[in-house]
Structures are given as structure tokens and as C-alpha cells.
Motif scaffolding. Structure first.
Motif, mmCIF file in Angstrom:
data_model
loop_
_atom_site.group_PDB
_atom_site.id
_atom_site.type_symbol
_atom_site.label_atom_id
_atom_site.label_comp_id
_atom_site.label_asym_id
_atom_site.label_seq_id
_atom_site.Cartn_x
_atom_site.Cartn_y
_atom_site.Cartn_z
ATOM 1 N N LEU A 54 0.797 -1.232 0.000
ATOM 2 C CA LEU A 54 0.000 0.000 0.000
ATOM 3 C C LEU A 54 0.827 1.279 0.000
ATOM 4 C CD1 LEU A 54 -2.987 -0.746 2.420
ATOM 5 C CD2 LEU A 54 -2.783 -1.175 -0.034
ATOM 6 N N HIS A 67 0.900 6.685 0.498
ATOM 7 C CA HIS A 67 0.016 5.622 0.047
ATOM 8 C C HIS A 67 -0.065 5.598 -1.483
ATOM 9 C CE1 HIS A 67 -2.297 5.539 4.110
ATOM 10 N NE2 HIS A 67 -1.354 4.626 4.083
ATOM 11 N N SER A 72 -5.358 -1.536 -2.472
ATOM 12 C CA SER A 72 -6.112 -2.153 -1.381
ATOM 13 C C SER A 72 -5.429 -3.456 -0.985
ATOM 14 C CB SER A 72 -7.568 -2.414 -1.788
ATOM 15 O OG SER A 72 -7.625 -3.316 -2.882
ATOM 16 N N ARG A 74 -5.636 -6.773 2.381
ATOM 17 C CA ARG A 74 -6.151 -7.241 3.664
ATOM 18 C C ARG A 74 -4.985 -7.307 4.636
ATOM 19 N NH1 ARG A 74 -10.790 -8.854 5.567
ATOM 20 N NH2 ARG A 74 -10.920 -10.302 7.331
ATOM 21 N N ASP A 79 -9.824 -5.331 5.802
ATOM 22 C CA ASP A 79 -9.604 -4.764 4.478
ATOM 23 C C ASP A 79 -9.250 -3.284 4.594
ATOM 24 O OD1 ASP A 79 -10.203 -7.149 3.127
ATOM 25 O OD2 ASP A 79 -12.363 -6.747 3.277
ATOM 26 N N SER A 81 -8.480 0.060 2.132
ATOM 27 C CA SER A 81 -8.543 0.609 0.778
ATOM 28 C C SER A 81 -8.075 2.056 0.775
ATOM 29 C CB SER A 81 -9.978 0.537 0.231
ATOM 30 O OG SER A 81 -10.406 -0.815 0.127
ATOM 31 N N ASN A 83 -8.066 5.581 -1.335
ATOM 32 C CA ASN A 83 -8.838 6.229 -2.402
ATOM 33 C C ASN A 83 -7.924 6.917 -3.411
ATOM 34 O OD1 ASN A 83 -8.162 8.799 -1.333
ATOM 35 N ND2 ASN A 83 -9.967 8.808 -0.016
ATOM 36 N N ARG A 88 -6.708 6.730 3.201
ATOM 37 C CA ARG A 88 -7.562 5.611 3.538
ATOM 38 C C ARG A 88 -8.993 6.107 3.693
ATOM 39 N NH1 ARG A 88 -7.977 1.267 8.613
ATOM 40 N NH2 ARG A 88 -9.558 0.020 7.539
ATOM 41 N N GLU A 117 -12.762 -0.156 8.406
ATOM 42 C CA GLU A 117 -12.949 1.259 8.111
ATOM 43 C C GLU A 117 -14.020 1.899 8.995
ATOM 44 O OE1 GLU A 117 -12.953 4.994 6.877
ATOM 45 O OE2 GLU A 117 -11.415 3.519 6.393
#
Length: 322
Positions: A54, A67, A72, A74, A79, A81, A83, A88, A117
Motif C-alpha cells: 500500500l 500511500h 487495497s 487485507r 480490508d 482501501s 482512495n 484511507r 474502516e
């Protein structure tokens, strides 16, 4: 001539067999480590996976690492992710007129390490503030205050927030290693694990007393503290340029709240915040109602969990509500 030739060929053959054996052994060890850590619960390996899956090197040396937009993975069983802005969380709405924008800046704590999240501080604040507010986080793991502020300054002109929340942690004045990880560290879980164990052993900080003394040195006057103060000055200049409010919350050192020995951090961050006209918040008293372990994201991971962030959300909310 032939008597010299064949022993030389035999030596080459033996060397090749030894090399092949070492490669096969290394591959076997790597495979075993990956199988053993496939549950995504080994903290050291998950941090390694976070750094390799990431994050990437930033073009801005003051930021160091950032980032990867759209990535994304795990991690630590949840999880994560990123953007399109490299944050995040979900894609933020930056275009709706009149929508208030609140930004959390910080390290892995502001990013919400180890939590789904919906349980992160960003998400809890967003739920409390409602649809009229857009809450974002620029938090990236393993950043000191200099990097945290440098990372935020790249977003400031585009976001134009109403408020910026500085989520400071104990490593805010820590000096960051500028060296880039080698190929083996970036590609081998087994080697990365070995390097981490060696670094931990060499650190040699015995127990709570060593932890307190180590942080006391970091927070004393010196290059780390000077760098942190310079970063806070840069944030103050950016605040004056764009007119947002700054709130500072220091996350207490998480190992023991009942006999807390890190008041020197609180005093230092309070001083630096108030002399710049910023509201300073210390959640320690509220967190002391329960054992420190009840606020950990996992038994072997002292990052704040959803319960800790609920306490912080309730402290922040009155200062962010219209």
C-alpha cells in the motif's frame, strides 16, 4: 593439464550444489514463514505487507513515503482501501457547496491501523458530524511530525478545510531513517522478519523503565524536537494562509494508563500547541477509566481500537459541531 582440469570442474560442481541447496532451503523457509503468517495476525509481517502493498516512495523527500492511490489489501485481518487521493477511506466529496471539511492528520493511528474502516476515528467522527461534513484522514503509517505536516501541506490548497485535527503520538519527534529498504527486505517475508528481530534485539530497551527513558530522550531538546517544532511552525503558516482551525490531540503512550509516566510528552505538546493558539486535548483522564489493554486493537498490538476512538470522538465532537 587434465589432472588440474577435473578437480577444478569437481569444485565448481560442488559449489553449484551448495548454492542450489542454499537457494532451496531459503525458498523452503520463505514458504514456511508465509504459511505461518497467512492468518494476517503477525504484527511485524503485516506492517511489512503494508509497506510493500500500500505504500511507495514519495517524490517529495520531506514526505518520504506515501500511500498508493487506488491500492487495497487485507492487513491485520481487515480490508484497507486507499482512495484516489492517497487517503484511507471512501472517495471524499470536495465539490458540494457548503459541505464542511474536517481532516485528521497523523501516522498509523490516524490511518486506523488494525481496524475495519467503519471503526476508525475518521469514520466515527463522520458518523457523529452527519452528512453535512466530509471527514478525511491523511494518516500514513510510520511517519513523524515532520512527515505528517509535509504530507498534509500537499492537500491543503485542494481541500480548504474548516478544521485540521493533529493526532499526535509518542513518536512525533522521532528522527526517521532516510535509508530505503533493500531488495531482500522488500521481497522476502522471512528476511524482513529476521531484520526486525535483529533491530529489536539491538534496541535493548529493558522494560517500562527503558521505554520511559528512551522517549524522554526523544522528547528532549535536540534535532528531533527541533524538527517537530519546525513542522508545527509550517502548519501554523499554512493555517494562516487558508484560515482553518487546528485542534491537537495527543494519543497517550498506550502501555499503562494507571501509573502513567509520560507526562513530559503531554506537557511538551500542550506547550507547543497553546503557544501557536491551538486547542490542545488530552484523552488520558477519560481513558484511565479502564485498563490500557482494553483499548488495544489486538493482544500484541497497542494501536487504539474502536473503543479508544469512541472516547476521542466524544471529546472532539463538541469542538467540531456547528
Amino acid at each position: 593439464m587434465s589432472r588440474l582440469k577435473y578437480p577444478f570442474k569437481a569444485s565448481l560442481t560442488n559449489a553449484g550444489l551448495v548454492l542450489l541447496g542454499l537457494l532451496m532451503a531459503s525458498a523452503a523457509i520463505e514458504g514456511l514463514v508465509r504459511v505461518a503468517t497467512s492468518s494476517h495476525q503477525n504484527y511485524l509481517i503485516e506492517m511489512w505487507r503494508y509497506a510493500t502493498l500500500l505504500k511507495r516512495k514519495s517524490a517529495d523527500p520531506a514526505v518520504g513515503h506515501e500511500h498508493i492511490p487506488g491500492a487495497s489489501a487485507r492487513l491485520q485481518g481487515v480490508d484497507v482501501s486507499i482512495n484516489s487521493l492517497g487517503m484511507r477511506g471512501p472517495e471524499p466529496d470536495l465539490d458540494t457547496a457548503g459541505k464542511r471539511k474536517v481532516v485528521l492528520i497523523g501516522d498509523s493511528t490516524a490511518m486506523g491501523w488494525g481496524l475495519p474502516e467503519a471503526e476508525t476515528l475518521r469514520a466515527q467522527l463522520a458518523a457523529q458530524l452527519g452528512d453535512g461534513a466530509e471527514v478525511m484522514t491523511t494518516g500514513v503509517g510510520n511517519m513523524n511530525m515532520s512527515q505528517i505536516v509535509a504530507n498534509w501541506l500537499r492537500y491543503a490548497d485542494r481541500i480548504r478545510p474548516e478544521a485540521v485535527i493533529v493526532l499526535a503520538t509518542a513518536r512525533a519527534p522521532a528522527l526517521q531513517d532516510a535509508g530505503e529498504a533493500g531488495w531482500l527486505v522488500r521481497h522476502s517475508q522471512a528476511y524482513a522478519l529476521l531484520v526486525s528481530f535483529v533491530e529489536i534485539a539491538m534496541a535493548n530497551t529493558p522494560g517500562q523503565a527503558g521505554l520511559v527513558e528512551g522517549y524522554r530522550k526523544v522528547w528532549s531538546d535536540g534535532p528531533g524536537r527541533d524538527a517537530m517544532n519546525s513542522a508545527l511552525d509550517a502548519l501554523k503558516s499554512n493555517q494562516q494562509k487558508y484560515g482553518y482551525r487546528v485542534l491537537v490531540m495527543l494519543v497517550p503512550e498506550p502501555h499503562d494508563f494507571s501509573a502513567y509516566q509520560f507526562g513530559f510528552m503531554t506537557a511538551a505538546m500542550r506547550h507547543e500547541s497553546e503557544k501557536r493558539g491551538w486547542l490542545f486535548m488530552d484523552p488520558l483522564e477519560n481513558l484511565q477509566k479502564d485498563p490500557a489493554e482494553s483499548y488495544w486493537v489486538a493482544r500484541n498490538d497497542v494501536h487504539p481500537n474502536a473503543k479508544a476512538f469512541r472516547v476521542m470522538t466524544q471529546m472532539l465532537r463538541p469542538h467540531l459541531s456547528q
